[in-house]
Write a protein that holds these residues in place. Sequence first.
Motif, PDB file in Angstrom:
ATOM      1  N   LYS A  55       0.840  -1.193   0.000  1.00 58.74           N
ATOM      2  CA  LYS A  55       0.000   0.000   0.000  1.00 58.74           C
ATOM      3  C   LYS A  55       0.879   1.248   0.000  1.00 58.74           C
ATOM      4  N   VAL A  56       0.637   2.166  -0.933  1.00 52.47           N
ATOM      5  CA  VAL A  56       1.440   3.392  -1.001  1.00 52.47           C
ATOM      6  C   VAL A  56       0.550   4.583  -1.334  1.00 52.47           C
ATOM      7  N   LYS A  57       1.132   5.769  -1.161  1.00 54.08           N
ATOM      8  CA  LYS A  57       0.479   6.983  -1.649  1.00 54.08           C
ATOM      9  C   LYS A  57       1.336   7.656  -2.719  1.00 54.08           C
ATOM     10  N   ASP A  58       2.544   7.163  -2.910  1.00 51.35           N
ATOM     11  CA  ASP A  58       3.377   7.625  -4.014  1.00 51.35           C
ATOM     12  C   ASP A  58       4.387   6.553  -4.341  1.00 51.35           C
ATOM     13  N   MET A  59       4.987   6.673  -5.530  1.00 47.13           N
ATOM     14  CA  MET A  59       5.845   5.600  -6.018  1.00 47.13           C
ATOM     15  C   MET A  59       6.893   6.151  -6.976  1.00 47.13           C
ATOM     16  N   TYR A  60       8.149   5.817  -6.706  1.00 43.01           N
ATOM     17  CA  TYR A  60       9.230   6.190  -7.629  1.00 43.01           C
ATOM     18  C   TYR A  60       9.243   5.223  -8.801  1.00 43.01           C
ATOM     19  N   ILE A  61       9.439   5.755  -9.993  1.00 37.81           N
ATOM     20  CA  ILE A  61       9.674   4.869 -11.139  1.00 37.81           C
ATOM     21  C   ILE A  61      10.689   5.522 -12.055  1.00 37.81           C
ATOM     22  N   SER A  62      11.852   4.923 -12.072  1.00 41.47           N
ATOM     23  CA  SER A  62      12.934   5.472 -12.876  1.00 41.47           C
ATOM     24  C   SER A  62      12.926   4.794 -14.248  1.00 41.47           C
ATOM     25  N   MET A  63      13.800   5.244 -15.124  1.00 40.32           N
ATOM     26  CA  MET A  63      13.789   4.751 -16.492  1.00 40.32           C
ATOM     27  C   MET A  63      13.960   3.231 -16.536  1.00 40.32           C
ATOM     28  N   ALA A  64      13.131   2.602 -17.350  1.00 39.12           N
ATOM     29  CA  ALA A  64      13.143   1.153 -17.617  1.00 39.12           C
ATOM     30  C   ALA A  64      12.528   0.317 -16.504  1.00 39.12           C
ATOM     31  N   GLU A  65      12.202   0.943 -15.380  1.00 48.85           N
ATOM     32  CA  GLU A  65      11.542   0.176 -14.321  1.00 48.85           C
ATOM     33  C   GLU A  65      10.101  -0.093 -14.720  1.00 48.85           C
ATOM     34  N   ARG A  66       9.565  -1.218 -14.235  1.00 50.38           N
ATOM     35  CA  ARG A  66       8.147  -1.529 -14.383  1.00 50.38           C
ATOM     36  C   ARG A  66       7.574  -1.738 -12.994  1.00 50.38           C
ATOM     37  N   TYR A  67       6.443  -1.080 -12.780  1.00 46.52           N
ATOM     38  CA  TYR A  67       5.674  -1.343 -11.570  1.00 46.52           C
ATOM     39  C   TYR A  67       4.233  -1.524 -11.982  1.00 46.52           C
ATOM     40  N   GLU A  68       3.609  -2.549 -11.406  1.00 49.67           N
ATOM     41  CA  GLU A  68       2.191  -2.756 -11.663  1.00 49.67           C
ATOM     42  C   GLU A  68       1.452  -2.375 -10.401  1.00 49.67           C
ATOM     43  N   VAL A  69       0.360  -1.669 -10.586  1.00 50.03           N
ATOM     44  CA  VAL A  69      -0.402  -1.210  -9.435  1.00 50.03           C
ATOM     45  C   VAL A  69      -1.869  -1.598  -9.620  1.00 50.03           C
ATOM     46  N   VAL A  70      -2.568  -1.736  -8.503  1.00 49.33           N
ATOM     47  CA  VAL A  70      -4.016  -1.901  -8.558  1.00 49.33           C
ATOM     48  C   VAL A  70      -4.628  -0.674  -7.900  1.00 49.33           C
ATOM     49  N   VAL A  71      -5.504  -0.021  -8.668  1.00 46.21           N
ATOM     50  CA  VAL A  71      -6.198   1.155  -8.156  1.00 46.21           C
ATOM     51  C   VAL A  71      -7.679   0.805  -8.063  1.00 46.21           C
ATOM     52  N   ASP A  72      -8.280   1.117  -6.950  1.00 44.08           N
ATOM     53  CA  ASP A  72      -9.702   0.841  -6.757  1.00 44.08           C
ATOM     54  C   ASP A  72     -10.489   2.145  -6.906  1.00 44.08           C
ATOM     55  N   PHE A  73     -11.118   2.306  -8.078  1.00 42.02           N
ATOM     56  CA  PHE A  73     -11.862   3.549  -8.340  1.00 42.02           C
ATOM     57  C   PHE A  73     -13.277   3.522  -7.743  1.00 42.02           C
ATOM     58  N   SER A  74     -13.648   2.394  -7.121  1.00 42.16           N
ATOM     59  CA  SER A  74     -15.051   2.290  -6.669  1.00 42.16           C
ATOM     60  C   SER A  74     -15.376   3.300  -5.572  1.00 42.16           C
ATOM     61  N   LYS A  75     -14.344   3.785  -4.891  1.00 41.71           N
ATOM     62  CA  LYS A  75     -14.582   4.755  -3.816  1.00 41.71           C
ATOM     63  C   LYS A  75     -14.857   6.173  -4.331  1.00 41.71           C
ATOM     64  N   TRP A  76     -14.588   6.390  -5.626  1.00 38.39           N
ATOM     65  CA  TRP A  76     -14.671   7.766  -6.136  1.00 38.39           C
ATOM     66  C   TRP A  76     -15.593   7.858  -7.341  1.00 38.39           C
ATOM     67  N   LYS A  77     -16.723   7.193  -7.241  1.00 42.21           N
ATOM     68  CA  LYS A  77     -17.722   7.209  -8.323  1.00 42.21           C
ATOM     69  C   LYS A  77     -18.035   8.633  -8.786  1.00 42.21           C
ATOM     70  N   GLY A  78     -18.021   8.830 -10.097  1.00 43.73           N
ATOM     71  CA  GLY A  78     -18.412  10.113 -10.658  1.00 43.73           C
ATOM     72  C   GLY A  78     -17.403  11.240 -10.452  1.00 43.73           C
ATOM     73  N   GLU A  79     -16.232  10.911  -9.904  1.00 45.34           N
ATOM     74  CA  GLU A  79     -15.219  11.961  -9.689  1.00 45.34           C
ATOM     75  C   GLU A  79     -14.080  11.843 -10.707  1.00 45.34           C
ATOM     76  N   ASN A  80     -13.175  12.797 -10.632  1.00 42.54           N
ATOM     77  CA  ASN A  80     -11.960  12.737 -11.435  1.00 42.54           C
ATOM     78  C   ASN A  80     -10.763  12.540 -10.533  1.00 42.54           C
ATOM     79  N   VAL A  81      -9.819  11.736 -11.029  1.00 35.60           N
ATOM     80  CA  VAL A  81      -8.579  11.510 -10.293  1.00 35.60           C
ATOM     81  C   VAL A  81      -7.428  11.784 -11.257  1.00 35.60           C
ATOM     82  N   THR A  82      -6.459  12.568 -10.815  1.00 32.79           N
ATOM     83  CA  THR A  82      -5.340  12.915 -11.689  1.00 32.79           C
ATOM     84  C   THR A  82      -4.091  12.167 -11.250  1.00 32.79           C
ATOM     85  N   LEU A  83      -3.384  11.629 -12.221  1.00 29.62           N
ATOM     86  CA  LEU A  83      -2.083  11.014 -11.940  1.00 29.62           C
ATOM     87  C   LEU A  83      -1.038  12.118 -12.046  1.00 29.62           C
ATOM     88  N   ARG A  84      -0.366  12.373 -10.941  1.00 25.34           N
ATOM     89  CA  ARG A  84       0.573  13.495 -10.876  1.00 25.34           C
ATOM     90  C   ARG A  84       2.004  13.012 -10.702  1.00 25.34           C
TER      91      ARG A  84
END
Length: 473
Positions: free
Chosen positions: A260-289
């Motif tokens: 569980k995280v709130k932020d994540m480093y990803i440098s060149m060539a790294e791969r990270y897979e994440v699971v995001v649960d959007f069910s908590k934010w029905k009808g809203e917008n979420v920005t990847l920053r």
Amino acid sequence: PYTWLYQFPLPIPPVKNVTEETTNPVTGGKIQYFEVNIQPLTQQVYPGKSPAKLVGYDGYSPGPTFYMERGVESVVRFINKSPTASSIHLHGSYSRAPWDGWAEDLIKPNEYKDYYYPNHQAARTLWYHDHAIDHTAENAYFGQAGMYILHDEKEDVLGLPKGPYDVPLVLSAKQYNNDGTLYSPARETTSLYGDIIHVNGQPWPYMKVEPRQYRFRFLNAAISRSFFLYLERDLKPGQNEKLEFNVIASDAGLLSGPQKVKDMYISMAERYEVVVDFSKWKGENVTLRNTRSFAADEDFLHTDKVMKFIIADKRSDDSSGSSDDNSLPGSLRTIPYPPDKAGVDHSFKFERTNGEWKINGVSFADVNNRVLAKPKRGRVEVWELINSSGGWSHPIHIHLVDFKVVKRVDGRGQVMPYEAAGLKDVVWLGPNEKVTVEAYYAPWDGVYMFHCHNLIHEDHEMMAAFNVSMLPN
Ligand code: C2O
Ligand code: CU
């Protein structure tokens, strides 16, 4: 200046189709044969200006995505219909040396090469990209990069989001000329950070999602930019909220359990897979920053933004065989860590001397001295990677192996939980950091490369080789 912020939908690279399927006469197993054309394409990025001229795979950038099943071997013919030489590396695969994309093993224009891949590793997200000597940065930046996803049946029981809910997100950062064409990194000698952030080739896209779980496969395919990502719920200015998500996999596949995280480093060539649960934010917008100024990277007006998710009010009825509940299993798999080993077998300094990037004072062009390690096949070695170049970042990639990130000293000062919970093939060496990694040098003999994945540094000689050989009797 024109900005595309969240104006265009996220493109999904096409799926690569099999040309022919045959049987391996020795093992009786399946072999799939594919053909990929390395060819020019144009992309209209700035409306009303010249299109950008790219060279991608099959006319796409990123190239088509391979979906491979563990245990099915593949042969991929890369046919060079571009004006410059290429070499293809399947990053994340323990390919035999002749098919690993050795930088000097070039496919010249109008030639082809058949690459053989065993696909026998645990499920993971790999990527294929150019590795041509001295020209990797330009070639990858102008489009020669794509995803290659290896699946195995062990993944299925975990009930992770799949089908349309399992989405590749290839990040890159580029810079354009005033006429709309792509600015070339060819003459850069340090870095090209890029002011325009792309996902799957589109600057700052949006994606419409359902209020449910998604699996996102992040690949940082930028040539010089690292990201420190977070998800932000779009509330009123000044009231923004960082959202929690789970990291479930890294370079070498699934982690031992979700992190569980709130932020994540990803440098060149790294791969990270994440699971995001959007069910908590029905009808809203979420920005990847992206976080500003967290490393040595140069920031521009919109480099703190990546893409936007627009969440629907309800789910579609189509369940696509995905699990309906929004839970994640607490454990994902047992990681085949190498056993702990005391001491350091090799220590490598990544440095800048006389305007050149070197490893222990050696440049890749120094052909008589560039083999810096000779691990015995099957043995575990501990390598210490030292950033002694001052304020620069160097994501270090070791071909062939999956390593454990043992220790981070200085810099960040700690191995991130999502780095420690799995095996990696790239590790980010931040400014002045020292990182210790440990791996089995296996399964094959051969001469392989290791290098900085800031591709401009790689092209300017921050690359060396190691020679894995059999134990004497
Ligand atoms: Cu992703 Cu040697 O490369
Ligand atoms: Cu570097």
